[in-house]
Design an enzyme around this catalytic site. Structure first.
Site, PDB file in Angstrom:
ATOM      1  N   CYS A 214     -10.025   0.212 -11.059  1.00 16.62           N
ATOM      2  CA  CYS A 214      -9.529   0.516  -9.717  1.00 16.62           C
ATOM      3  C   CYS A 214     -10.136   1.808  -9.181  1.00 16.62           C
ATOM      4  O   CYS A 214      -9.732   2.313  -8.157  1.00 16.62           O
ATOM      5  CB  CYS A 214      -8.007   0.583  -9.695  1.00 16.62           C
ATOM      6  SG  CYS A 214      -7.363   1.924 -10.707  1.00 16.62           S
TER       7      CYS A 214
ATOM      8  N   HIS B 193     -10.779  12.967  -2.563  1.00 12.73           N
ATOM      9  CA  HIS B 193      -9.758  12.255  -1.799  1.00 12.73           C
ATOM     10  C   HIS B 193     -10.099  12.086  -0.339  1.00 12.73           C
ATOM     11  O   HIS B 193      -9.640  11.139   0.299  1.00 12.73           O
ATOM     12  CB  HIS B 193      -8.376  12.856  -2.051  1.00 12.73           C
ATOM     13  CG  HIS B 193      -7.849  12.317  -3.324  1.00 12.73           C
ATOM     14  ND1 HIS B 193      -8.122  12.903  -4.525  1.00 12.73           N
ATOM     15  CD2 HIS B 193      -7.208  11.158  -3.590  1.00 12.73           C
ATOM     16  CE1 HIS B 193      -7.635  12.148  -5.483  1.00 12.73           C
ATOM     17  NE2 HIS B 193      -7.068  11.083  -4.949  1.00 12.73           N
TER      18      HIS B 193
HETATM   19  C1  PEP Z   1      -9.322   7.092 -10.465  1.00  8.99           C
HETATM   20  O1  PEP Z   1      -9.173   8.200 -10.991  1.00  8.99           O
HETATM   21  O2  PEP Z   1     -10.350   6.390 -10.605  1.00  8.99           O
HETATM   22  C2  PEP Z   1      -8.244   6.517  -9.640  1.00  8.99           C
HETATM   23  C3  PEP Z   1      -8.305   5.283  -9.201  1.00  8.99           C
HETATM   24  O3  PEP Z   1      -7.209   7.349  -9.307  1.00  8.99           O
HETATM   25  P1  PEP Z   1      -7.305   8.497  -8.175  1.00  8.99           P
HETATM   26  O4  PEP Z   1      -8.650   8.380  -7.522  1.00  8.99           O
HETATM   27  O5  PEP Z   1      -6.194   8.272  -7.224  1.00  8.99           O
HETATM   28  O6  PEP Z   1      -7.147   9.734  -8.983  1.00  8.99           O
END
Ligand code: PEP
Ligand code: MG
Length: 558
Positions: free
Chosen positions: A488, A186
């Site tokens: 995504c 993150h």
């Molecule tokens: C993913 O897991 O690829 C995603 C887009 O969600 P996050 O990164 O917020 O877990």
């Protein structure tokens, strides 16, 4: 003398500035006995530290305004509580140092809060932050959390929690370097969302002395310590040149032979809308609502329906006639939200997160769905709502039912983040209208490799042919059902991989706004047939490196 450290570049651009370290958690001060003669001096130190921390919290509140001010002022009140000071003084009088007395007095205060009902127990994290601040001041070590600085700086940390990064001031943070964290952690995602150059997984970064000058190249992953003046000039010129090259067109995403692949933005809330529009996003492919929840109420309280309506409406009204895909709260594992996530899970990434958590807290899900419906009322936007961490058809059905029960007027979809969802994508599509592949988690779960662990970044490489197979399987299921399948996850932000994903049959790509222009430019250089050949070549490789080379060879016509 100049030295170069290497990590993984996760957010493009160059930053040059002095290091400010992220303050780490305060260690427990030793329980040392002081002679009685030292007590008055220690009591004075404690009093001064309490006053200074309270004043600092109030001042930060004024600067922040809004809900953050209320949180900071409540913390300042805790510090000003005369009972706390009295307890600290009592402890010093019987032989504690000032820092140990604060530490122990806060522990007693903490037990009181924990025993005083749910609401006050929710304040424990605030009290711990307050305690860390007072103890840090007494020990003369950096304050925990984002550094206090009026001058712009390069932020260096072991890793960043979403709660830290959500509050970063981009006017001050020139760049981010972390010792841990992989490309899909993150810290990386937030750095990209903020448009701040960032390099993660840099061994030794946390040991660099405060105020050292760093040059951070988020494109190459190089971190130059004490760069020479000539080097600094060279890097700045290079950054300007890269920017100018990319500022070019904002056409819709398409291959050179006109196959359309909408290029959408991943955003965390209203603050990111401008960057998305400026980068020519054709809509939003992922609104991560948990970042908004964190930045409004902290992690301990669910955001109110009205605050959600306001924030969602701000986002939705910025994209008339466009798609906006909103993901309901993805709490748990690397994004814990106190009001949803259990505190004591042995293995949170494999535990209660995403849709599992929401189905256990139907009132939180319902409030969010109602807020979304209200926010979209009367707006010409194409609202789409999706659930994270869906494992099977039952999860998809339960989410679709919750949406129907809340009267949601939007397309309903699910994320494909678990291998089981990819394997049974057709079954999911009997319940919902679209799929969106979250390659960050899909890699984490396919390779059983914690996405936060820098040492496992080899297994988080979205070029891994096993991951490409799972994406291909999902896209094929969507094609067979006549429905859409976007990506995504961070994979979509890699220009070469974006072409491969297109070749695998993915119908839209969503990424941090700062990645859009590179992906748009890459797609425009190849035909759909080339993308398909590149995808086939990558899938027949045995490793991420081979897959990358094979795709590059096809796309560059070698
Ligand atoms: C993913 O897991 O690829 C995603 C887009 O969600 P996050 O990164 O917020 O877990
Ligand atoms: Mg995910």
């Amino acid at each position: 003398m100049e030295t170069t450290l290497r990590g993984v570049g996760v957010s493009h651009g160059v930053a040059i500035g002095e290091i400010r370290h992220m303050g780490t958690a305060v260690l427990e001060p030793p329980a040392r006995q002081i002679p009685g003669s030292e007590a008055p001096r220690e009591q004075r130190r404690a009093r001064q530290a309490l006053q200074a921390v309270a004043a600092d919290l109030t001042a930060r509140g004024f600067l922040a305004g809004g809900d953050a001010q209320a949180v900071l002022e409540a913390q300042a009140l805790m510090v000003r509580d005369p009972e706390l000071l009295a307890d600290v003084e009592r402890r010093v009088a019987v032989g504690s140092t000032a820092e140990r007395a604060v530490y122990d007095a806060c522990a007693a205060y903490r037990d009181l809060l924990l025993g005083a009902g749910e609401y006050l127990a929710g304040r424990v994290a605030d009290l711990e932050d307050v305690r860390n601040r007072i103890v840090a001041r007494l020990l003369g070590v950096p304050m925990p959390g984002v550094p206090d600085s009026d001058e712009p700086y390069v932020l260096v940390a072991r890793d960043l929690a979403p709660a830290d990064t959500a509050l970063l001031d981009t006017a001050l943070v020139l760049g981010i370097v972390t010792e841990e964290g992989g490309p899909t952690s993150h810290s990386a995602i937030l750095a990209r969302a903020l448009g701040v150059p960032a390099v993660v997984g840099v061994p030794g970064a946390a040991e660099l002395p405060e105020s050292t000058v760093l040059a951070v190249d988020g494109s190459t992953g190089e971190v130059i310590v004490d760069p020479s003046a000539a080097r600094q000039d060279g890097l700045r010129a290079l950054a300007e040149q890269r920017k100018a090259e990319l500022a070019a067109a904002k056409d819709p995403g398409r291959t050179s032979d006109g196959h359309l692949v909408p290029l959408l933005a991943n955003i965390g809330g209203p603050a990111d809308v401008e960057a998305a529009l400026e980068a020519g996003a054709e809509g939003v492919g992922l609104l991560r609502t948990e970042f908004f929840a964190l930045s409004t109420t902290g992690s301990e309280e669910a955001p109110s329906e009205s605050s959600q309506v306001e924030a969602y409406r701000e986002v939705l009204s910025a994209f008339p006639g466009r798609r906006v895909v909103v993901r309901v709260l993805d709490a748990g594992a690397d994004k814990p939200l106190g009001f949803l996530s259990p505190a004591d899970e042995p293995n949170p990434a494999l535990g209660m997160r995403g849709v599992r958590t929401l189905l256990q807290h139907p009132e939180v899900l319902r409030t969010q769905l109602l807020a979304l419906t209200k926010a979209a009322e009367g707006l010409p936007v194409h609202l789409e709502v999706m659930a994270p961490m869906v494992a099977d058809r039952d999860d998809a059905r339960a989410f679709a039912e919750a949406c129907r029960a809340a009267g949601v007027r939007a397309s309903v979809g699910v994320m494909v983040e678990t291998p089981s969802a990819a394997l049974r994508a057709r079954a999911l599509l009997r319940e919902v209208e679209f799929l969106s592949v979250g390659t960050n988690d899909l890699a984490q779960y396919a390779f059983a490799a914690d996405r936060q662990a820098a040492t496992l970044s080899r297994l988080q490489d979205p070029w891994h042919p096993a991951l490409l197979d799972l994406v291909a399987m999902t896209a094929e299921a969507a094609r067979a059902e006549g429905k859409s399948c976007g990506v995504c996850g961070e994979a979509a932000a890699d220009p070469l991989l974006a072409c491969v994903l297109t070749g695998l049959g993915v119908t839209s790509l969503s990424m941090a706004p700062s990645a859009l222009s590179r992906v748009r430019a890459a797609l425009a250089t190849c035909t759909l047939a080339q993308c398909r050949r590149a995808a086939a070549a990558a899938r027949s490789a045995d490793s991420p490196e081979e897959a990358r080379l094979a795709a590059r060879a096809v796309l560059s016509g070698e």
